[in-house]
Motif scaffolding. Structure first.
Motif, mmCIF file in Angstrom:
data_model
loop_
_atom_site.group_PDB
_atom_site.id
_atom_site.type_symbol
_atom_site.label_atom_id
_atom_site.label_comp_id
_atom_site.label_asym_id
_atom_site.label_seq_id
_atom_site.Cartn_x
_atom_site.Cartn_y
_atom_site.Cartn_z
ATOM 1 N N ALA A 195 -84.622 -8.550 -45.598
ATOM 2 C CA ALA A 195 -83.377 -9.075 -46.150
ATOM 3 C C ALA A 195 -83.534 -9.369 -47.642
ATOM 4 O O ALA A 195 -82.632 -9.098 -48.437
ATOM 5 C CB ALA A 195 -82.953 -10.330 -45.397
ATOM 6 N N GLY A 196 -84.692 -9.925 -48.025
ATOM 7 C CA GLY A 196 -84.952 -10.171 -49.447
ATOM 8 C C GLY A 196 -84.981 -8.884 -50.244
ATOM 9 O O GLY A 196 -84.418 -8.802 -51.347
ATOM 10 N N TYR A 197 -85.638 -7.864 -49.683
ATOM 11 C CA TYR A 197 -85.653 -6.557 -50.346
ATOM 12 C C TYR A 197 -84.245 -6.000 -50.495
ATOM 13 O O TYR A 197 -83.859 -5.511 -51.574
ATOM 14 C CB TYR A 197 -86.519 -5.585 -49.552
ATOM 15 N N ALA A 198 -83.444 -6.060 -49.419
ATOM 16 C CA ALA A 198 -82.099 -5.477 -49.440
ATOM 17 C C ALA A 198 -81.218 -6.156 -50.481
ATOM 18 O O ALA A 198 -80.463 -5.490 -51.203
ATOM 19 C CB ALA A 198 -81.472 -5.577 -48.049
ATOM 20 N N VAL A 199 -81.307 -7.487 -50.593
ATOM 21 C CA VAL A 199 -80.486 -8.214 -51.572
ATOM 22 C C VAL A 199 -80.932 -7.883 -52.995
ATOM 23 O O VAL A 199 -80.104 -7.645 -53.886
ATOM 24 C CB VAL A 199 -80.558 -9.729 -51.302
ATOM 25 N N ALA A 200 -82.252 -7.862 -53.237
ATOM 26 C CA ALA A 200 -82.748 -7.496 -54.570
ATOM 27 C C ALA A 200 -82.368 -6.060 -54.910
ATOM 28 O O ALA A 200 -82.054 -5.730 -56.065
ATOM 29 C CB ALA A 200 -84.266 -7.679 -54.631
ATOM 30 N N PHE A 201 -82.364 -5.183 -53.901
ATOM 31 C CA PHE A 201 -81.949 -3.793 -54.086
ATOM 32 C C PHE A 201 -80.492 -3.729 -54.539
ATOM 33 O O PHE A 201 -80.133 -2.944 -55.430
ATOM 34 C CB PHE A 201 -82.139 -3.042 -52.772
ATOM 35 N N LEU A 202 -79.624 -4.572 -53.943
ATOM 36 C CA LEU A 202 -78.212 -4.591 -54.320
ATOM 37 C C LEU A 202 -78.029 -5.065 -55.760
ATOM 38 O O LEU A 202 -77.224 -4.512 -56.516
ATOM 39 C CB LEU A 202 -77.441 -5.498 -53.368
ATOM 40 N N MET B 23 -75.690 -13.363 -52.080
ATOM 41 C CA MET B 23 -76.140 -14.534 -51.332
ATOM 42 C C MET B 23 -75.611 -14.500 -49.897
ATOM 43 O O MET B 23 -76.294 -14.898 -48.953
ATOM 44 C CB MET B 23 -75.694 -15.802 -52.048
ATOM 45 N N ILE B 24 -74.399 -14.028 -49.716
ATOM 46 C CA ILE B 24 -73.816 -13.925 -48.373
ATOM 47 C C ILE B 24 -74.508 -12.821 -47.573
ATOM 48 O O ILE B 24 -74.692 -12.929 -46.352
ATOM 49 C CB ILE B 24 -72.301 -13.655 -48.473
ATOM 50 N N ALA B 25 -74.918 -11.750 -48.252
ATOM 51 C CA ALA B 25 -75.528 -10.610 -47.568
ATOM 52 C C ALA B 25 -76.882 -10.956 -46.960
ATOM 53 O O ALA B 25 -77.260 -10.381 -45.928
ATOM 54 C CB ALA B 25 -75.679 -9.442 -48.545
ATOM 55 N N PHE B 26 -77.614 -11.884 -47.567
ATOM 56 C CA PHE B 26 -78.984 -12.174 -47.109
ATOM 57 C C PHE B 26 -79.042 -12.575 -45.634
ATOM 58 O O PHE B 26 -79.775 -11.946 -44.846
ATOM 59 C CB PHE B 26 -79.619 -13.253 -47.985
ATOM 60 N N PRO B 27 -78.308 -13.599 -45.185
ATOM 61 C CA PRO B 27 -78.416 -13.968 -43.763
ATOM 62 C C PRO B 27 -77.888 -12.884 -42.823
ATOM 63 O O PRO B 27 -78.372 -12.751 -41.689
ATOM 64 C CB PRO B 27 -77.586 -15.255 -43.660
ATOM 65 N N LEU B 28 -76.910 -12.105 -43.267
ATOM 66 C CA LEU B 28 -76.374 -11.047 -42.419
ATOM 67 C C LEU B 28 -77.425 -9.965 -42.165
ATOM 68 O O LEU B 28 -77.604 -9.503 -41.025
ATOM 69 C CB LEU B 28 -75.131 -10.431 -43.065
ATOM 70 N N ILE B 29 -78.128 -9.565 -43.214
ATOM 71 C CA ILE B 29 -79.149 -8.521 -43.068
ATOM 72 C C ILE B 29 -80.341 -9.044 -42.284
ATOM 73 O O ILE B 29 -80.918 -8.339 -41.445
ATOM 74 C CB ILE B 29 -79.566 -8.008 -44.455
#
Length: 429
Positions: free
Chosen positions: A118-125, A94-100
């Protein structure tokens, strides 16, 4: 040869899914290489690199410690550890989303593609952690099903883009997001419910011992490793811009299959090595490392032969005419040198991770990252962006030497402990 078949079968199971995903991403990158301007392709490649870096951070914080923790814990402690890691993993995502998303905006992306990436990157994690958990708990078929679902969905989307001849970062990022969300489904409703409902306030306090003993050192290793292997990405993009990075990113595609297979086998073998170490099968771990290295060598030689054949017989098959052929050939050769050095250290580093020796790995990468950063800066200003890859070669060389030295010391210590344990068992009472 017959004895090698079970190991080869394990590698096929471990590598089939990631390779299919790599093929899909490779095809997407090739398509965008031809459809986008160098600046746009450079931005796309930079964001993909940062998403891989965040996956490395996830490996350090949550994935790498899993096998060692789960194989050395009783049932109650195991359940507590799992609940803790699931909860902290969700909050970190959740923290990573706004940063990306902010990084995408800083590169000049409009709001919609920045949010989609950003949504893709968080789901990827989240999927990256799910894969590691499935390996650590022996559910490797779920991991393979997830990888195949992700890759098939992505290929379907890419085929649609190519058929319609659409140049759109919004659609490209949408396809990536849909694909990675589809890849989460094979882990099952029970897993997804646990992932999204596990957070509790005490998770932070429970995570502190994991951080001190494993994740903190592992994170230091990941960050300094990133500085060793990818400092050129950030330095070239910051100093010369995304367009200057585009030829480097394009030639790096030539070793993408090697890197993807290597990462997949690291995730797979780390879990098996941890189980063997917990059971006292030390020599089996060393044998696995040797077989791991031979497998990577075969892939490296096959990839190098394919790339050489492409340049000789079909030079514009991959790279569009807008990119000078001599530049592409030089970059590809430099990247093959990088891949060879990574091949040498990968099995040794995997053993150290399986044995929980994260501090050794951290100091090894810390000692080498300075070589990469300094040399990349120097080569960038003296001979241009492409030759900054030479800085990565120097850093990888130093890293490889450090890892091998640490691995030899660790092997001697583990062998000594195993010998002492065997002597105690055989000693008369």
């Amino acid at each position: 040869m017959i004895k090698a078949l079970p190991k080869l079968t394990r590698y096929v199971v471990a590598g089939l899914g990631p390779i299919s995903g790599a093929v899909a991403q490779f095809v997407l990158s090739l398509l965008l290489l031809r459809l986008l301007t160098p600046g746009e392709f450079g931005s796309f490649s930079f964001l993909l690199t940062t998403s891989f870096f965040t996956a490395g951070i996830w490996s350090a914080l949550f994935c790498a410690p899993l096998p060692a923790l789960l194989n050395n814990a009783g049932p109650e402690e195991r359940e507590r550890l799992v609940r803790c890691i699931f909860g902290v993993n969700l909050l970190a995502a959740m923290i990573a989303f706004p940063l990306i998303a902010g990084l995408g905006l800083a590169l000049g992306l409009p709001m919609a593609p920045a949010l989609l990436f950003a949504g893709y990157a968080v789901a990827f994690l989240l999927r990256w952690f799910a894969r590691a958990y499935a390996y650590a708990t022996g559910n490797r078929l779920r991991t393979m099903a997830s990888d195949l679902t992700y890759s098939s969905t992505l290929l379907l989307g890419i085929g649609t883009l190519a058929y319609l001849d659409i140049t759109s970062l919004v659609l490209a990022y949408t396809i990536l997001l849909v694909s990675v969300v589809a890849g989460l489904l094979p882990f099952g409703a029970a897993y997804l419910k646990r992932q999204f409902t596990s957070f509790h306030p005490s998770a932070f306090a429970e995570y502190i011992p994991i951080w001190k003993s494993h994740s903190g050192w592992s994170l230091m290793g990941i960050i300094t490793t990133e500085a060793t292997v990818n400092s050129h990405v950030y330095i070239v993009t910051a100093v010369a811009g995304p367009a200057a990075y585009a030829p480097i990113a394009a030639t790096a595609l030539m070793i993408r299959p090697i890197g993807v297979l290597q990462n997949a086998l690291v995730e797979y073998e780390r879990a098996h090595m941890a189980m063997d170490l917990a059971a006292g099968h030390v020599e089996r771990v060393f044998k696995t490392a040797r077989q791991f290295r031979w497998m990577l060598l075969a892939v490296l030689l096959g990839t190098a032969a394919a790339v050489a054949g492409m340049f000789l017989f079909a030079p514009n098959l991959v790279f569009p005419p807008t990119y000078p052929l001599a530049t592409m050939a030089t970059g590809s050769a430099l990247w093959m040198c990088v891949a060879g050095l990574r091949l040498i250290r990968a099995p040794e580093a995997t053993m150290l991770q399986a044995g929980g020796a994260f501090r050794r790995l951290a100091w090894a990468s810390a000692g080498s990252c300075g070589f990469s950063i300094a040399t990349v800066f120097l080569l960038l200003f003296l001979v241009g962006p492409l030759w900054s890859i030479g800085g990565i070669i120097l850093g990888e060389t130093a890293f490889c030497i450090w890892i091998v030295r640490q691995s030899l010391r660790w092997r001697a210590e583990v062998r000594g402990k195993a010998t002492n344990a065997a002597s105690e068992v055989l000693a008369p009472s």
